[in-house]
Scaffold this motif. Sequence first.
Motif, PDB file in Angstrom:
ATOM      1  N   GLY A  16     -30.183 -12.977   2.651  1.00  0.00           N
ATOM      2  CA  GLY A  16     -29.317 -11.793   2.659  1.00  0.00           C
ATOM      3  C   GLY A  16     -28.445 -11.728   3.897  1.00  0.00           C
ATOM      4  O   GLY A  16     -27.244 -11.457   3.820  1.00  0.00           O
ATOM      5  N   VAL A  17     -29.049 -12.029   5.046  1.00  0.00           N
ATOM      6  CA  VAL A  17     -28.303 -11.985   6.311  1.00  0.00           C
ATOM      7  C   VAL A  17     -27.211 -13.059   6.313  1.00  0.00           C
ATOM      8  O   VAL A  17     -26.066 -12.805   6.707  1.00  0.00           O
ATOM      9  N   SER A  18     -27.578 -14.253   5.825  1.00  0.00           N
ATOM     10  CA  SER A  18     -26.581 -15.333   5.756  1.00  0.00           C
ATOM     11  C   SER A  18     -25.438 -14.948   4.831  1.00  0.00           C
ATOM     12  O   SER A  18     -24.276 -15.216   5.119  1.00  0.00           O
ATOM     13  N   PHE A  19     -25.778 -14.317   3.707  1.00  0.00           N
ATOM     14  CA  PHE A  19     -24.747 -13.904   2.745  1.00  0.00           C
ATOM     15  C   PHE A  19     -23.768 -12.927   3.402  1.00  0.00           C
ATOM     16  O   PHE A  19     -22.547 -13.084   3.324  1.00  0.00           O
ATOM     17  N   ILE A  20     -24.323 -11.929   4.077  1.00  0.00           N
ATOM     18  CA  ILE A  20     -23.468 -10.927   4.732  1.00  0.00           C
ATOM     19  C   ILE A  20     -22.595 -11.602   5.801  1.00  0.00           C
ATOM     20  O   ILE A  20     -21.398 -11.311   5.922  1.00  0.00           O
ATOM     21  N   ALA A  21     -23.194 -12.539   6.546  1.00  0.00           N
ATOM     22  CA  ALA A  21     -22.437 -13.233   7.600  1.00  0.00           C
ATOM     23  C   ALA A  21     -21.297 -14.052   7.002  1.00  0.00           C
ATOM     24  O   ALA A  21     -20.162 -13.998   7.493  1.00  0.00           O
ATOM     25  N   LEU A  22     -21.589 -14.793   5.916  1.00  0.00           N
ATOM     26  CA  LEU A  22     -20.551 -15.625   5.289  1.00  0.00           C
ATOM     27  C   LEU A  22     -19.436 -14.773   4.689  1.00  0.00           C
ATOM     28  O   LEU A  22     -18.254 -15.097   4.806  1.00  0.00           O
ATOM     29  N   VAL A  23     -19.817 -13.663   4.053  1.00  0.00           N
ATOM     30  CA  VAL A  23     -18.808 -12.759   3.486  1.00  0.00           C
ATOM     31  C   VAL A  23     -17.948 -12.167   4.606  1.00  0.00           C
ATOM     32  O   VAL A  23     -16.716 -12.094   4.497  1.00  0.00           O
ATOM     33  N   ALA A  24     -18.605 -11.777   5.704  1.00  0.00           N
ATOM     34  CA  ALA A  24     -17.868 -11.200   6.830  1.00  0.00           C
ATOM     35  C   ALA A  24     -16.877 -12.210   7.406  1.00  0.00           C
ATOM     36  O   ALA A  24     -15.708 -11.880   7.671  1.00  0.00           O
ATOM     37  N   VAL A  25     -17.330 -13.451   7.566  1.00  0.00           N
ATOM     38  CA  VAL A  25     -16.439 -14.500   8.093  1.00  0.00           C
ATOM     39  C   VAL A  25     -15.251 -14.704   7.151  1.00  0.00           C
ATOM     40  O   VAL A  25     -14.095 -14.780   7.585  1.00  0.00           O
ATOM     41  N   SER A  26     -15.529 -14.755   5.836  1.00  0.00           N
ATOM     42  CA  SER A  26     -14.459 -14.945   4.847  1.00  0.00           C
ATOM     43  C   SER A  26     -13.452 -13.808   4.900  1.00  0.00           C
ATOM     44  O   SER A  26     -12.237 -14.028   4.875  1.00  0.00           O
ATOM     45  N   VAL A  27     -13.963 -12.576   4.980  1.00  0.00           N
ATOM     46  CA  VAL A  27     -13.075 -11.407   4.987  1.00  0.00           C
ATOM     47  C   VAL A  27     -12.206 -11.398   6.251  1.00  0.00           C
ATOM     48  O   VAL A  27     -11.003 -11.135   6.189  1.00  0.00           O
ATOM     49  N   VAL A  28     -12.809 -11.723   7.389  1.00  0.00           N
ATOM     50  CA  VAL A  28     -12.039 -11.741   8.644  1.00  0.00           C
ATOM     51  C   VAL A  28     -10.953 -12.818   8.583  1.00  0.00           C
ATOM     52  O   VAL A  28      -9.782 -12.573   8.921  1.00  0.00           O
ATOM     53  N   MET A  29     -11.336 -14.015   8.082  1.00  0.00           N
ATOM     54  CA  MET A  29     -10.351 -15.096   7.959  1.00  0.00           C
ATOM     55  C   MET A  29      -9.223 -14.675   7.024  1.00  0.00           C
ATOM     56  O   MET A  29      -8.045 -14.895   7.295  1.00  0.00           O
ATOM     57  N   SER A  33      -5.384 -14.464   8.058  1.00  0.00           N
ATOM     58  CA  SER A  33      -4.432 -15.438   7.507  1.00  0.00           C
ATOM     59  C   SER A  33      -3.503 -14.829   6.470  1.00  0.00           C
ATOM     60  O   SER A  33      -2.400 -15.303   6.268  1.00  0.00           O
ATOM     61  N   ALA A  34      -3.943 -13.760   5.789  1.00  0.00           N
ATOM     62  CA  ALA A  34      -3.057 -13.120   4.805  1.00  0.00           C
ATOM     63  C   ALA A  34      -2.134 -12.130   5.496  1.00  0.00           C
ATOM     64  O   ALA A  34      -1.361 -11.447   4.828  1.00  0.00           O
ATOM     65  N   ASN A  35      -2.248 -12.026   6.810  1.00  0.00           N
ATOM     66  CA  ASN A  35      -1.463 -11.053   7.570  1.00  0.00           C
ATOM     67  C   ASN A  35      -1.680  -9.682   6.967  1.00  0.00           C
ATOM     68  O   ASN A  35      -0.762  -8.893   6.775  1.00  0.00           O
ATOM     69  N   SER A  36      -2.912  -9.443   6.618  1.00  0.00           N
ATOM     70  CA  SER A  36      -3.235  -8.289   5.787  1.00  0.00           C
ATOM     71  C   SER A  36      -3.357  -7.020   6.613  1.00  0.00           C
ATOM     72  O   SER A  36      -3.570  -7.022   7.811  1.00  0.00           O
ATOM     73  N   VAL A  37      -3.238  -5.895   5.906  1.00  0.00           N
ATOM     74  CA  VAL A  37      -3.415  -4.586   6.535  1.00  0.00           C
ATOM     75  C   VAL A  37      -4.705  -3.977   6.009  1.00  0.00           C
ATOM     76  O   VAL A  37      -4.817  -2.776   5.834  1.00  0.00           O
ATOM     77  N   ALA A  38      -5.669  -4.856   5.738  1.00  0.00           N
ATOM     78  CA  ALA A  38      -6.893  -4.392   5.098  1.00  0.00           C
ATOM     79  C   ALA A  38      -7.657  -3.376   5.931  1.00  0.00           C
ATOM     80  O   ALA A  38      -8.475  -2.637   5.408  1.00  0.00           O
ATOM     81  N   VAL A  39      -7.381  -3.355   7.239  1.00  0.00           N
ATOM     82  CA  VAL A  39      -8.095  -2.396   8.074  1.00  0.00           C
ATOM     83  C   VAL A  39      -7.519  -0.998   7.934  1.00  0.00           C
ATOM     84  O   VAL A  39      -8.085  -0.041   8.424  1.00  0.00           O
ATOM     85  N   ASN A  40      -6.364  -0.884   7.293  1.00  0.00           N
ATOM     86  CA  ASN A  40      -5.738   0.416   7.116  1.00  0.00           C
ATOM     87  C   ASN A  40      -6.201   1.021   5.785  1.00  0.00           C
ATOM     88  O   ASN A  40      -5.798   0.565   4.719  1.00  0.00           O
ATOM     89  N   PRO A  41      -7.058   2.050   5.823  1.00  0.00           N
ATOM     90  CA  PRO A  41      -7.616   2.577   4.575  1.00  0.00           C
ATOM     91  C   PRO A  41      -6.556   3.153   3.636  1.00  0.00           C
ATOM     92  O   PRO A  41      -6.700   3.074   2.421  1.00  0.00           O
TER      93      PRO A  41
END
Lengths: 286, 171
Positions: A16-29, A33-41
């Motif tokens: 579970g911890v590895s899954f969360i870590a991998l998902v977090a890394v993917s989302v941050v990347m 890289s998408a120049n995304s505004v995902a942090v803006n709700p």
Amino acid sequence: MQAPPVNTFFSRRRTGVSFIALVAVSVVMLAISANSVAVNPVRIGQSVVTGVLSVFRGIGGFFGDTWNSIAELRRVRQQLEQAQARLVALEQFPIDIVELRIENAQLREQLGFADTLTGEYLAAVVVARDPGNLFSTITINRGQRHGVRDGLAVVALQDGIQGLVGRVSGAASGTSQVLPITARASFVAARLRDTRYDGLVGGVGTTADMLLLEHVNQAARDAISFGEVVSTSGLGGRYPPGLQIGRVREVGGEAFENSLQILVKPIVDFDRLEYVFVLIDSGGAQ
Amino acid sequence: MTSNQRATLVTLGLMAVAVLLNSTVMRFVAIRDTTPDTVLILLLFLAVRRGAMPGQVTGFAVGVAEDLASVAPLGFHALLRTIVGFGAGLLHGYLFLDPLLMPFLLVTGVAILKGLMASLVATVFGVPIDVGILDAGFWIEVAYTGVLAPPLFYLLAKIKALRPSKRERAR
């Protein structure tokens, strides 16, 4: 009561911890890289709502198109009869255009395809395509060390005709990725060659085999003819002017809308694309 | 090296080959410019047989490779494949894989879910994708991948390194 040691907690929940870590890394990347505004709700909310709306619009469009297609079918039948009559007349035409085109292509080949291009260019071979279907990527065997850089226009010569392929979207050392004009992420400032109306050509996905020319004034509806050449206008500076994009296949859009929606058949047949030219320097307007 | 690690490495190698084939020769067998998602079949085979950990690690690794070979933003495929690998791995031990029906249903179902997730991720992160769930290309990919699943599962089951060890079978 004593809390369990941390290492026991993690070792028990390693997966579970590895899954969360991998998902977090993917989302941050992805966010970076998408120049995304995902942090803006607010923007996330807008994106989700727009997505839902576009799904409903797609479903509504499907039923609307089905309804309209009944009337369209009647009209198409009439057009077919007219076209058949015209075809009979054209078959009598003494000049064989297909033969002329083949001869023209062969002559150009002998002279060297490159002679048709002005400015500085670089020949390249298509070595790979996108491994999946979600994106359209063309990989060529020329990169930064050959002088290729992001944003350069890429053209191809097929059957003696020069057509726009796309632009370099990522230049590595020895290879480059090209974003084709058929991709949904691609937009090209375009101009109808004869009527001189400006518009914006966008991709509708690789499977569609067509491009969509939008933002063309309604006044152009009667002036535009089937087969009219669409080329780059040079506006915005992303592509040099005069590069042929495609030919008009269908003029659409409702009468109450501000602009037309024109289907354009690309000059380049992307299924048999093997060689391309990267325009290092377009040599001014063509 | 444990049996799981060996299976993960072998699957990663097969996935690398699948990515290369998809980028080059697969277009010759494409249906309306749509190729099957062979990487998804490999990933599901590994995850269902070996569990969530090998599934998610392999999914992440092959996803990053796909991102690098594509104009997709880095992390797009990695995120989707990690979730698929983890989710399918949760079915480990609960699924009986018959030769035909279950591989087809599993792969088809997950391919549809993957498409929905791709559309959601693309919407949230503003990534323009070429094939959405309303496009014919998406459903061609789902059907093509689903049909290809039973023969590929059969072939993968023949690879010794991917088979469970005697001790694992006894458990």
